[in-house]
Design a protein around this motif. Structure first.
Motif, short mmCIF file in Angstrom:
data_model
loop_
_atom_site.label_atom_id
_atom_site.label_comp_id
_atom_site.label_asym_id
_atom_site.label_seq_id
_atom_site.Cartn_x
_atom_site.Cartn_y
_atom_site.Cartn_z
N LEU A 44 26.32 93.88 -53.37
CA LEU A 44 25.03 93.92 -52.67
C LEU A 44 23.93 93.41 -53.59
O LEU A 44 24.08 93.32 -54.80
N SER A 45 22.80 93.10 -52.95
CA SER A 45 21.68 92.53 -53.72
C SER A 45 20.98 93.64 -54.51
O SER A 45 21.17 94.83 -54.28
N GLU B 275 18.94 95.89 -52.23
CA GLU B 275 19.76 96.85 -51.48
C GLU B 275 20.26 97.96 -52.39
O GLU B 275 20.33 99.11 -52.00
N TRP C 289 14.14 94.41 -44.00
CA TRP C 289 14.40 93.80 -45.30
C TRP C 289 13.12 93.63 -46.10
O TRP C 289 13.13 93.71 -47.32
N LYS D 189 12.46 95.33 -49.71
CA LYS D 189 12.15 94.57 -50.93
C LYS D 189 10.85 95.04 -51.56
O LYS D 189 10.73 95.07 -52.79
N ASN E 226 17.08 89.22 -54.61
CA ASN E 226 18.16 88.80 -53.71
C ASN E 226 19.47 88.57 -54.44
O ASN E 226 20.50 88.32 -53.82
N LYS F 116 29.03 81.77 -50.05
CA LYS F 116 29.62 81.50 -48.76
C LYS F 116 30.96 80.75 -48.91
O LYS F 116 31.55 80.37 -47.92
N TRP G 194 27.62 91.99 -35.97
CA TRP G 194 26.90 91.27 -37.03
C TRP G 194 25.57 91.96 -37.31
O TRP G 194 25.20 92.20 -38.46
N LYS H 3 24.34 93.94 -40.73
CA LYS H 3 23.26 93.39 -41.54
C LYS H 3 21.98 94.21 -41.47
O LYS H 3 21.25 94.29 -42.44
N TYR H 4 21.72 94.79 -40.33
CA TYR H 4 20.40 95.38 -40.15
C TYR H 4 20.38 96.89 -39.95
O TYR H 4 19.37 97.43 -39.54
N ARG I 272 25.11 98.53 -43.82
CA ARG I 272 25.07 98.24 -45.25
C ARG I 272 25.93 99.26 -46.01
O ARG I 272 26.51 98.94 -47.05
N SER J 186 32.84 89.03 -43.64
CA SER J 186 31.70 88.80 -42.77
C SER J 186 32.19 88.45 -41.38
O SER J 186 33.33 88.02 -41.20
N ILE J 187 31.31 88.66 -40.43
CA ILE J 187 31.67 88.36 -39.05
C ILE J 187 31.91 86.87 -38.86
O ILE J 187 32.94 86.48 -38.29
N PRO J 188 31.02 86.00 -39.33
CA PRO J 188 31.30 84.56 -39.14
C PRO J 188 32.64 84.16 -39.76
O PRO J 188 33.38 83.38 -39.17
N1 LIG Z 1 17.00 89.00 -43.96
C1 LIG Z 1 17.17 88.93 -45.27
N2 LIG Z 1 16.09 88.94 -46.06
C2 LIG Z 1 16.24 88.85 -47.36
N3 LIG Z 1 17.42 88.78 -48.02
C3 LIG Z 1 18.51 88.77 -47.29
C4 LIG Z 1 18.46 88.84 -45.89
N4 LIG Z 1 19.72 88.80 -45.42
C5 LIG Z 1 20.51 88.70 -46.49
N5 LIG Z 1 19.82 88.69 -47.62
C6 LIG Z 1 20.37 88.55 -48.96
O1 LIG Z 1 21.48 87.71 -48.92
C7 LIG Z 1 22.61 88.38 -49.44
C8 LIG Z 1 23.80 88.05 -48.57
O2 LIG Z 1 23.88 89.08 -47.64
P1 LIG Z 1 24.98 89.17 -46.60
O3 LIG Z 1 26.22 88.66 -47.15
O4 LIG Z 1 24.95 90.49 -45.97
O5 LIG Z 1 24.33 88.19 -45.57
P2 LIG Z 1 25.10 87.27 -44.64
O6 LIG Z 1 26.25 86.65 -45.32
O7 LIG Z 1 24.09 86.39 -44.01
O8 LIG Z 1 25.67 88.28 -43.60
P3 LIG Z 1 26.37 87.78 -42.30
O9 LIG Z 1 26.94 86.46 -42.62
O10 LIG Z 1 27.33 88.79 -41.95
O11 LIG Z 1 25.26 87.63 -41.36
C9 LIG Z 1 22.28 89.85 -49.36
O12 LIG Z 1 22.93 90.57 -50.34
C10 LIG Z 1 20.80 89.84 -49.52
O13 LIG Z 1 20.47 89.81 -50.89
#
Ligand SMILES: Nc1ncnc2c1ncn2[C@@H]1O[C@H](COP(=O)(O)OP(=O)(O)OP(=O)(O)O)[C@@H](O)[C@H]1O
Ligand SMILES: Nc1ncnc2c1ncn2[C@@H]1O[C@H](COP(=O)(O)OP(=O)(O)OP(=O)(O)O)[C@@H](O)[C@H]1O
Ligand SMILES: [Mg+2]
Ligand SMILES: [Mg+2]
Lengths: 518, 322, 329, 341
Positions: A96-97, A100, A118, A122, A139, C6, C179, C183-184, C189, C266-268
């Motif tokens: 996690l970031s 988080e 978010w 932050k 992040n 990713k 998803w 995430k939210y 989390r 992740s979901i995607p």
């Molecule tokens: N809305 C946001 N605002 C700021 N930082 C974010 C946000 N979403 C994700 N992050 C940052 O990006 C990192 C990647 O998060 P995470 O892997 O949950 O996102 P994700 O891959 O987009 O999730 P998913 O693909 O399931 O939607 C997180 O640990 C967080 O630091």
């Protein structure tokens, strides 16, 4: 309202076969920094675990928080009451970031369906980071951070939680001295804000620097609580170990023999570069430097765990090709890692199994099967000579305290009768009594003809134990000196690449350096 | 003096209890022909369960094990139907299995892919290879002498296959407890990193684990093919999840580092007694599955509570294992 | 950085794209809209289950009872159909009851995993036997075919909006909802947190047991939805119809980059994993691959994909641990 | 005829060694109430329990037990697994049955256990799928495999209404011996009599699942848009194939013929997405198995052309022990609703 934020009295904790705590007392005032000290296995961590609700104490103890019955039976209870604990092995989420990590835990239990904003998350993290004067990308995933940065994240989390009592279990063992100073400042700020801190460390200097009062434990028993001004280092050591111990500088010139081991042009992309050094019979060679300077990587490459890209090593005049730990052990090289619980020991298995692992092939009878008698005898021999307590060869290693675990690791390698021993942070998290024992042991090994290379960040240790010192910085050996010519300042200058000031959030160092002849 | 029984002994007592209970309530359970049946039925499943257990002790799992068995059976069968003798056929069968084991072992130990994923893939892969070789048909028609392995008796009373099974029980126990490989298997299962840092070549240990598991699968396959006089792609496939269940019921830690041969054997016996007894009682076969699933969960739940209970009582159990 | 994180998804995507390109050369129908709608609809059930499985695998557990659990719900639906009137109310009721039954069964798994601390693979192995045994005992394996279904349900099954079948919408809804949760919401989390480091999660006051309970119940909930999808897709209830599907579901999730050791997924990614398996199935016939070799191809692709992923992952980890070595002066 | 006599007849025939247990058990059965468990009677072992087809034959078998006053033990494995099936048979031997009738998952694999049963003096027969001919005392076949395969092919051509075109073949599983026999027979029929019909692909496996058959058919229809017919062998496969045809609205373009049960087929037969389901009456098969099992236990053998009550006239092949229940039965839109399996 009571003066004390925390009052624990008559606390006992019995594990199967071990009474880890026996009628212990710990009272912490509001806004004070309270040190908890004692030898390995004295029961410090156990006491903290009772405090945190991970263990329930035996019946009959008294545990008040803010003057009321604490009623803490799981970590969550403690968190909700405003107790934050920074464990030595940290409690972060690598995936996690930063933001988080600081935020998580908040409301997770009571309002699991709460939507995460978010932005405000932050904001909260940012505020805590600012208080600590830190600048880390919120992040960023925590696994990408250095240990020091991670440590600070833990502290930021405790701040963000509005904790009233923060417990730090050996927080400085992986910090560089600049970072340690920074931590001291943070602790001072906490104090100013009326937050109480329990501070566990084996570094006595440090304790005298930060704490107001100290509680001493010995063998699970309460020895006493003292103001820092009422007591000096020597007295404290005596209380801890029940005898006087000296931890003095090495001033003798070693009786150096022929060259036994050398490393030439050793390089590994992204880890270290152009490493050249040699080790002579009869000397202990120390490699020091800041955490993250590449020492561990170097040692592990010599040991064959991570293969170097180029370079050669020679042991006793023989060129060695080592591409795995197995090769290293076969060629008489032993390595005691710094991550004791992960790399050093198989925690779930017994002391015997651990001690004989490297040599198990030699403990076979004529049917090629393990001879359990020989095995046991060998183990008992090392348990005795290293004074491992409790001396139960069949005890699982995870039931031992940190110091005793380290002794088991050392015993393991002694049994392998190596020609060269590399020991990485040998006394990390180990009390004074055991420390000197281990130091003596290293000397004894050298005298018996084993080459010893010691990696340590603890300068007093380096100065006391070694005969020659290499200083590493950013993957290179930047300095070499005989111990009798060295002092802490000299070493730090090289390690820090001069211009001392370093930022915790950034382990890069600017480029003005004092070059020492190698 | 510690009177507390080990987990395995308790399981042994449960097995005995079920044996006696079934005998009392099920007509024909104690008949010599039924006891005989059970002796013939045990080895094939027991061997696979043992193989699975060894893999689980390393913290892995081998989902391809029954297809390895089938593949090995196909190897042996092809030899025999092409006019080779029994011995060369057995050797080829074992070699086929070892080849599969080596493949699993290589991907697990050299590339480091989690075993559950590797064997999930190889399960499909091996099945595919068998299908491609056999076109899905059964291969049968083995020499009569071959049938003796699975159906014959030694000295007129003890099934040959049971003797083979006992041999491999002892061999496995000795290897795990007394050989240095066995020691390393347990150490690896508890903490592979520390084991590697102790100079152990993990890939070698693992490779041998997968080879050994496939060897046991091959032996099981030989017994099965001999007993059933034929081999098809699904030979023994119903043993896959059952063998995991038996190993775990037998006390093997699914995360690795712990597992005893006798525990697994007791679990195999329990399954055997229950299946056989319930069959004799004419219980619907689907319900037999239910009972097996329930026993698995109940025993582990009881374990949990008895652990909790003994911990609360502060009884010493951990340090007196010797 | 983002790219690096990713990467796992990226490698599946790459494989999906490559296979798609090959298939579109081999077969002109592959790239048609209709074919893709068929593929997605045909894999909606696997997809919905895989989404639930993703959460479980993120917490480093596994659930091998999903197929049996889903079947148990489909069979319950079949019995319910006998009592439900032929009206839209019935469809609504089914959407309430089926997930509820799923949650009930799923939380049984969750209870054993979280409270009794039996490893999930063992628990679900046990419940797999129990659920499927009971289902077979009760139904005796008999089909319930669509003649017994309320017409309203059949009508529901046949709904198409903008030419896209309803099942695809249902699938999309589940994917988007999950998803979002992941995430939210705090619980979402927390799922990632306990997978990332279980010990830490307990220490910071996340209710570990509750989160485990949640993922298994949520799996049950999705199994309930999947049961509806399955029933409407096949217009029949076959007590043996999903046997063995759990392994496909797990394969899809890990191909999608979820780490079996927890913390990542992740979901995607999972959707891509499902897609990969789906186009492979679809492609086998379109590419006219000899039936006897199809399993060899599938197995080989799984082994190659997980190996490739592991090697990639290693390489990244190695890069992470690097330090900034000073240049020679 | 009472059950007692069946029991004693059996031990007379078996005689010899290792028989104490068996006779002991049958005595136990005899002393109990007639029709109770625990010994004597006819055991019928399907490939697996819990699928509609074998449920139907169970109904028939139980019915025969009632009608003829014989103890019927209908039991089998939950998966179509040869090893599991052998165990079931072994347990039945322990129970001391008079006759054991097996539908082997793998004919060769039951050979040793059937031998053992014979040694214990138990009459051994196969039904539904043949076992080793040498071993069994009686072999009951629902239909003649060759005839069945050819019949399905003919029906398909008939449904297509043309003697040229392209067809695909779906099968339950690649390793199912009887399905392979039928498919081979169907192929020979097409080759010999309808050379202009082209089979577009190897037989396609459907895992004995309707849903898989459905998806594969969809893929087939896309891949071979000019497809004229689907021959679906194994009971769920025709349903899946028909479902795909139904959904694509290709009832008139693509003909589907296969082996399925009438009740399951009904929804598809109605609108012509499934043209003909060809099978036999599994209830009757179960009934016949028990009836002949009982005869066997009593030391009688069936004769060619013999009329079996509730079943009909049977054929006995020249070898004297292969019994054929009758010709394949076609289930169509018109007659499907008359059956309840
Ligand atoms: N809305 C946001 N605002 C700021 N930082 C974010 C946000 N979403 C994700 N992050 C940052 O990006 C990192 C990647 O998060 P995470 O892997 O949950 O996102 P994700 O891959 O987009 O999730 P998913 O693909 O399931 O939607 C997180 O640990 C967080 O630091
Ligand atoms: N879970 C446990 N089961 C049994 N004994 C335990 C357990 N945890 C700790 N102990 C024992 O309790 C004693 C106190 O250990 P503890 O870890 O509290 O010491 P410590 O003071 O923190 O030592 P160190 O400085 O080495 O970390 C030791 O003897 C240890 O072996
Ligand atoms: Mg401690
Ligand atoms: Mg280091």
């Amino acid at each position: 309202m009571s003066d004390y934020i925390l009052e624990m009295e008559h606390i006992s904790k019995t594990f199967p076969g071990v009474k880890a705590l026996d009628n212990v007392e710990l009272k912490v005032k509001r806004g004070e920094v309270h040190a908890l000290i004692g030898e390995n296995g004295a029961g410090k961590s156990t006491l903290i675990k009772v405090l945190a609700g991970i263990h329930d104490a035996d019946a009959g103890g008294k545990y008040l928080f803010e003057g009321e019955e604490a009623d803490i039976h799981q970590p969550l209870d403690a968190t909700l009451k405003g107790i934050s604990i920074i464990y030595q092995d940290l409690s972060l989420f690598p995936n996690l970031s930063v933001a988080e990590n600081i935020y998580i835990g908040r409301d997770s239990n009571k309002k699991p369906w709460k939507k995460i904003n978010w932005k405000s998350m932050k904001g909260l993290a940012e505020k805590a980071m600012n208080e600590l004067d830190m600048d880390i990308d919120l992040n960023k995933k925590v696994e990408l951070l250095s240990i020091a940065q991670q440590q600070m994240i833990e502290i930021a989390r405790a701040l963000a939680f509005d904790s009233k009592l923060i417990v730090m279990d050996e927080p400085t063992s992986s910090l560089s001295s600049g970072e340690v100073e920074k931590l001291y400042k943070v602790i001072d700020t906490l104090k100013e804000r009326g937050i109480s801190v329990i501070f566990i460390s084996h570094k006595l200097k440090e304790l005298f620097r930060v704490s107001d009062r100290l509680t001493v434990l010995r063998d699970g028993q309460y020895v006493g609580t003292y103001g820092v001004n009422e007591i000096n280092e020597q007295e404290l050591i005596k209380l801890m170990v029940g005898r006087e111990v000296v931890y003095e500088r090495n001033t003798e010139k070693a009786d150096i023999g022929e060259k036994m081991f050398e490393v030439n042009n050793f390089s590994k992309e992204g880890n270290f570069k152009d490493i050249n050094f040699s080790l002579h019979k009869g000397e202990i060679l120390a490699i020091t430097g800041l955490v993250g300077s590449g020492r561990t990587e170097l040692a592990q490459s010599i040991f064959g765990v991570n293969k170097a890209d180029q370079g050669t090593i020679r042991l006793n005049g023989e060129d060695l090709t080592i591409s795995s730990a197995e090769d290293a052990v076969k060629n008489g090289i032993a390595y005691i890692p710094e991550a004791r619980q992960v790399q050093g020991l198989v925690l779930g298995q017994s002391v015997v199994n651990n001690m004989t692992l490297p040599v198990i092939d030699t403990l076979r009878n004529k049917f090629k099967l393990i001879d359990h008698n020989i095995e046991k005898n060998l183990t008992n021999q090392y348990i005795k000579s290293l004074d491992v307590r409790p001396s139960m060869p069949d005890m699982p290693a995870d039931k031992l305290s940190g110091g005793n675990q380290q002794k088991v690791v050392i015993g393991k390698w002694l049994s392998a009768q190596p020609k060269l021993l590399i020991i990485d942070e040998p006394t990390n998290g180990i009390d004074i009594g055991a420390k000197t024992e281990i130091h003596k042991l290293l000397r004894r090994m050298v005298n018996e003809g084993i080459g010893v290379i010691m990696i340590s960040s603890e300068l007093p240790e380096v100065l006391s134990v070694s005969d020659r010192i290499l200083v590493m910085s950013r993957g290179r050996i930047e300095g070499e000196m005989n111990t009798i010519d060295a002092d802490q300042e000299k070493i730090m200058n090289i390690a820090l690449d001069t211009e001392g000031e370093k930022d915790v959030g950034n382990s890069e160092v600017s480029d003005g350096k004092s070059h020492q002849e190698v | 003096m510690n009177m507390k029984l080990s987990k395995e002994s308790v399981l042994g007592l449960i097995a005995l209890g079920i044996f006696v209970g079934m005998g009392l309530f099920t007509p024909g359970f104690f008949s010599s022909s039924n006891l005989n049946n059970m002796m013939f039925q045990l080895p094939e499943f027991g061997l696979i369960a043992l193989g699975m257990m060894v893999v689980i002790v390393t913290g892995g799992i081998d989902l391809s094990i029954t297809y390895i068995a089938a593949f090995s059976g196909v190897g042996a069968a092809l030899m025999m139907t092409n006019g080779f003798g029994i011995l060369p056929a057995i050797v080829v069968g074992i070699l086929f299995a070892l080849a599969c084991g080596a493949f699993n072992g290589t991907v697990v130990s050299k590339i480091g892919v989690p075993p559950i994923l590797v064997t999930l893939g190889t399960m499909v892969l091996f099945e595919g290879v068998i299908l491609a070789i056999t076109s899905g048909n059964a291969i049968s028609g083995f020499p009569d002498a071959y049938g003796l392995i699975g159906n014959g008796y030694y000295m007129g009373i003890i099934p040959v296959s049971l003797l083979i099974f006992i041999f491999f029980i002892i061999l496995t126990a000795v290897l795990l407890n007394k050989s240095t490989w066995g020691r390393r298997v347990y150490m690896y299962g508890s903490n592979d990193i520390a084991t590697m840092f102790s100079g152990v070549k993990n890939s070698k240990v693992l490779m041998k684990v997968y080879l050994y598991a496939s060897l046991l699968a091959a032996v099981s396959a030989i017994i099965m093919t001999s007993r059933y006089n034929s081999v098809k792609v699904d030979l023994g496939s119903s043993y896959l999840l059952q063998s995991v269940a038996a190993a775990v019921l037998g006390g093997t830690d699914i995360h690795g580092g712990y597992g005893k041969v006798m525990g697994t054997i007791y679990a195999v016996l329990i399954f055997q007694f229950i299946r056989n007894g319930l069959n004799l009682m004419d219980v619907h076969s689907s319900l037999v599955d239910v009972v097996i699933g329930a026993i698995l969960i109940i025993v582990l739940t009881l374990n949990f509570f008895s652990d909790k209970f003994s911990r609360r009582k502060g009884e010493s159990s951990s340090e007196k294992t010797a | 950085m983002k790219f690096l994180l990713k990467q796992k998804e990226f490698s599946v995507l790459a494989i999906v794209v490559i296979i798609s390109i090959i298939l579109s050369f081999v077969s002109p129908v592959f790239l048609t809209v209709q074919n893709w709608l068929d593929i997605i609809e045909g894999n909606a059930v696997i997809g919905i289950l895989a989404i639930g499985m993703t959460l479980i695998i993120i917490t480093s557990d596994i659930d091998v009872s999903v197929a049996a659990l889903t079947t148990a719900v489909t069979v319950s639906i079949g019995y319910l159909f006998q009592f439900l009137p032929d009206s839209w109310i019935s469809v609504v009721l089914i959407f309430l009851i089926a997930p509820l039954i799923g949650i009930l069964l799923g939380s049984f798994n969750g209870l054993l995993v979280s409270k009794i601390k039996i490893p999930a693979i063992v628990v679900t192995l046990g419940t797999l036997n129990i659920f499927s045994g009971l289902v077979l005992y009760i139904t005796n394996g008999n089909y319930i075919n669509s003649t017994n279904f309320p017409d309203s349900f059949m009508a529901f099954s046949n709904i198409e909006i903008a030419g896209i079948p309803i099942l695809i919408y249902l699938f999309a809804l589940v994917a988007a909802g999950t998803w979002f949760i992941l995430k939210y919401t705090l619980i979402g989390r927390s799922v990632l947190a306990i997978g990332g480091n279980a010990q830490s999660s307990v220490r910071v006051g996340i209710n570990f047991e509750k989160v485990k309970m949640f993922v298994f119940s949520y799996m049950g909930f999705l199994a309930g939805i999947a049961a509806i999808a399955q029933t409407s897709y096949t217009s029949a209830i076959d007590p043996n119809g999903l046997a063995g599907l759990e392994l496909t579901v797990i394969a899809a999730v890990v191909l999608g980059g979820a780490n079996i050791h927890g913390g990542r997924g992740s979901i995607p990614g999972t959707l891509l994993g499902v897609l990969l398996l789906a186009i492979m199935q679809n492609g086998m016939i379109l590419a006219r691959i000899d039936t006897f070799w199809q399993n060899v191809v599938t197995g080989a692709i799984i082994v190659i994909a997980v190996s490739y992923d592991e090697i990639n992952h290693r390489r990244n980890q190695e890069k992470l641990s690097n330090i900034d070595v000073k240049e020679a002066s | 005829v009472s059950e007692q006599s069946a029991g004693s007849g059996d031990s007379g025939e078996g005689g010899g060694t290792g028989n104490e247990e068996t006779s002991g058990n049958s005595e136990e059965g005899n002393s109990g109430e007639s029709g109770s468990d625990g010994g004597g009677g006819v055991a019928v072992v399907p490939k697996l329990v819990g699928i509609p087809y074998f449920n139907a034959s169970e109904t028939g078998a139980e019915q025969a037990g009632e009608d003829l006053g014989v103890n019927v033990e209908y039991t089998g494995p939950t998966e179509a697994d040869a090893a599991a099936q052998v165990k079931v048979i072994e347990d039945l031997i322990s129970q001391g049955m008079d006759t054991i009738a097996v539908a082997p998952n793998d004919p060769a694999s039951v050979e040793p256990v059937l031998k053992k049963a014979k040694e214990e003096g138990i009459n051994v027969m196969d039904w539904d799928t043949p076992a080793d001919k040498e071993l069994v005392d009686l072999s009951i076949k629902q239909v003649d495999d060759e005839e069945f395969g050819r019949h399905m092919a003919e029906k398909l051509v008939e449904a297509m209404g043309t003697e040229e075109g392209k067809i695909a073949i779906l099968t339950g599983g690649l390793s199912a011996a009887n399905l392979n026999l039928w498919i081979d027979a169907a192929k020979s029929e097409l080759e010999e009599n309808y050379p202009d019909i082209e089979i577009v692909s190897d037989k396609i496996p459907t895992e004995e699942k309707q849903q898989v058959a459905y998806q594969k058919t969809l893929d087939l229809l896309k891949s071979y848009p000019e497809l004229d017919g689907v021959l679906a062998v194994s009971t769920p496969a025709p349903l899946g194939a028909a479902q795909a045809v139904q959904e694509e609205g290709l009832q008139d373009e693509v003909s589907v013929v296969g082996s399925a049960l009438p009740t399951d087929s009904e929804p598809f037969l109605e609108d012509g997405s499934l043209d003909t389901a060809v099978l036999w009456n599994p209830e009757k098969l179960g009934y016949l198995t028990v009836a002949l099992g009982k005869m066997l236990a009593e030391g009688e053998m069936p004769e060619d052309g013999q009329e079996i009550e509730n079943v009909g006239e049977i054929t006995v092949k020249d070898d004297g022990k292969t019994v054929i229940m009758g010709p394949p039965q076609d289930y169509t839109k018109e007659n499907a609703s008359e059956f309840d399996f």
